[in-house]
Motif scaffolding. Sequence first.
Motif, mmCIF file in Angstrom:
data_model
loop_
_atom_site.group_PDB
_atom_site.id
_atom_site.type_symbol
_atom_site.label_atom_id
_atom_site.label_comp_id
_atom_site.label_asym_id
_atom_site.label_seq_id
_atom_site.Cartn_x
_atom_site.Cartn_y
_atom_site.Cartn_z
ATOM 1 N N ASP A 15 6.003 -0.219 7.780
ATOM 2 C CA ASP A 15 6.870 0.026 6.624
ATOM 3 C C ASP A 15 6.337 -0.662 5.375
ATOM 4 O O ASP A 15 6.357 -0.098 4.282
ATOM 5 C CB ASP A 15 8.293 -0.447 6.903
ATOM 6 N N GLN A 16 5.877 -1.900 5.522
ATOM 7 C CA GLN A 16 5.341 -2.639 4.383
ATOM 8 C C GLN A 16 4.055 -1.996 3.875
ATOM 9 O O GLN A 16 3.861 -1.865 2.663
ATOM 10 C CB GLN A 16 5.087 -4.095 4.766
ATOM 11 N N ALA A 18 3.223 1.172 4.194
ATOM 12 C CA ALA A 18 3.601 2.442 3.561
ATOM 13 C C ALA A 18 4.171 2.201 2.165
ATOM 14 O O ALA A 18 3.880 2.963 1.234
ATOM 15 C CB ALA A 18 4.614 3.176 4.430
ATOM 16 N N LEU A 19 4.970 1.140 2.006
ATOM 17 C CA LEU A 19 5.545 0.818 0.698
ATOM 18 C C LEU A 19 4.447 0.445 -0.302
ATOM 19 O O LEU A 19 4.469 0.892 -1.452
ATOM 20 C CB LEU A 19 6.554 -0.325 0.827
ATOM 21 N N ILE A 20 3.471 -0.337 0.134
ATOM 22 C CA ILE A 20 2.355 -0.713 -0.739
ATOM 23 C C ILE A 20 1.584 0.534 -1.170
ATOM 24 O O ILE A 20 1.288 0.716 -2.347
ATOM 25 C CB ILE A 20 1.424 -1.725 -0.040
ATOM 26 N N ASN A 21 1.277 1.406 -0.222
ATOM 27 C CA ASN A 21 0.536 2.630 -0.544
ATOM 28 C C ASN A 21 1.319 3.533 -1.495
ATOM 29 O O ASN A 21 0.746 4.138 -2.401
ATOM 30 C CB ASN A 21 0.154 3.382 0.723
ATOM 31 N N ASP A 69 11.678 -11.674 -2.024
ATOM 32 C CA ASP A 69 11.815 -10.346 -1.434
ATOM 33 C C ASP A 69 10.481 -9.600 -1.533
ATOM 34 O O ASP A 69 9.847 -9.582 -2.594
ATOM 35 C CB ASP A 69 12.913 -9.564 -2.150
ATOM 36 N N PHE A 70 10.061 -8.980 -0.435
ATOM 37 C CA PHE A 70 8.780 -8.272 -0.385
ATOM 38 C C PHE A 70 8.714 -7.157 -1.418
ATOM 39 O O PHE A 70 7.770 -7.071 -2.209
ATOM 40 C CB PHE A 70 8.568 -7.710 1.032
ATOM 41 N N ALA A 71 9.717 -6.291 -1.432
ATOM 42 C CA ALA A 71 9.716 -5.136 -2.339
ATOM 43 C C ALA A 71 9.805 -5.573 -3.800
ATOM 44 O O ALA A 71 9.125 -5.014 -4.663
ATOM 45 C CB ALA A 71 10.856 -4.187 -1.999
ATOM 46 N N ALA A 72 10.613 -6.577 -4.095
ATOM 47 C CA ALA A 72 10.742 -7.061 -5.466
ATOM 48 C C ALA A 72 9.427 -7.665 -5.956
ATOM 49 O O ALA A 72 9.024 -7.452 -7.098
ATOM 50 C CB ALA A 72 11.862 -8.088 -5.562
#
Length: 87
Positions: A15-16, A18-21, A69-72
């Motif tokens: 998931d992480q 995929a979010l980075i890509n 937070d990873f996404a932030a």
Amino acid sequence: MNISTSAVGFILDEDQTALINKKLERIKYAEDLVVDLIVKVKADKRYFFESTVNFRWGAVAHVSADDYDFAACLNKMMDVLDQKVKK
């Protein structure tokens, strides 16, 4: 554009990654201007994103961000990276 992603201190899950890509597609418009994009993610109590961009004309840009937070943290880094690439 060659993209390299690495994690220090932990393992990126699917998931992480995929979010980075997905977020890196935000700078696809500069694909012909960028030779290499290196993204490092460090995790302690906070996440630290560091990216280095090597441009075709020899310039190098270094961008970093940190957050709990990873996404932030990824969003903060992408905002600054996008501005650097546009310059």
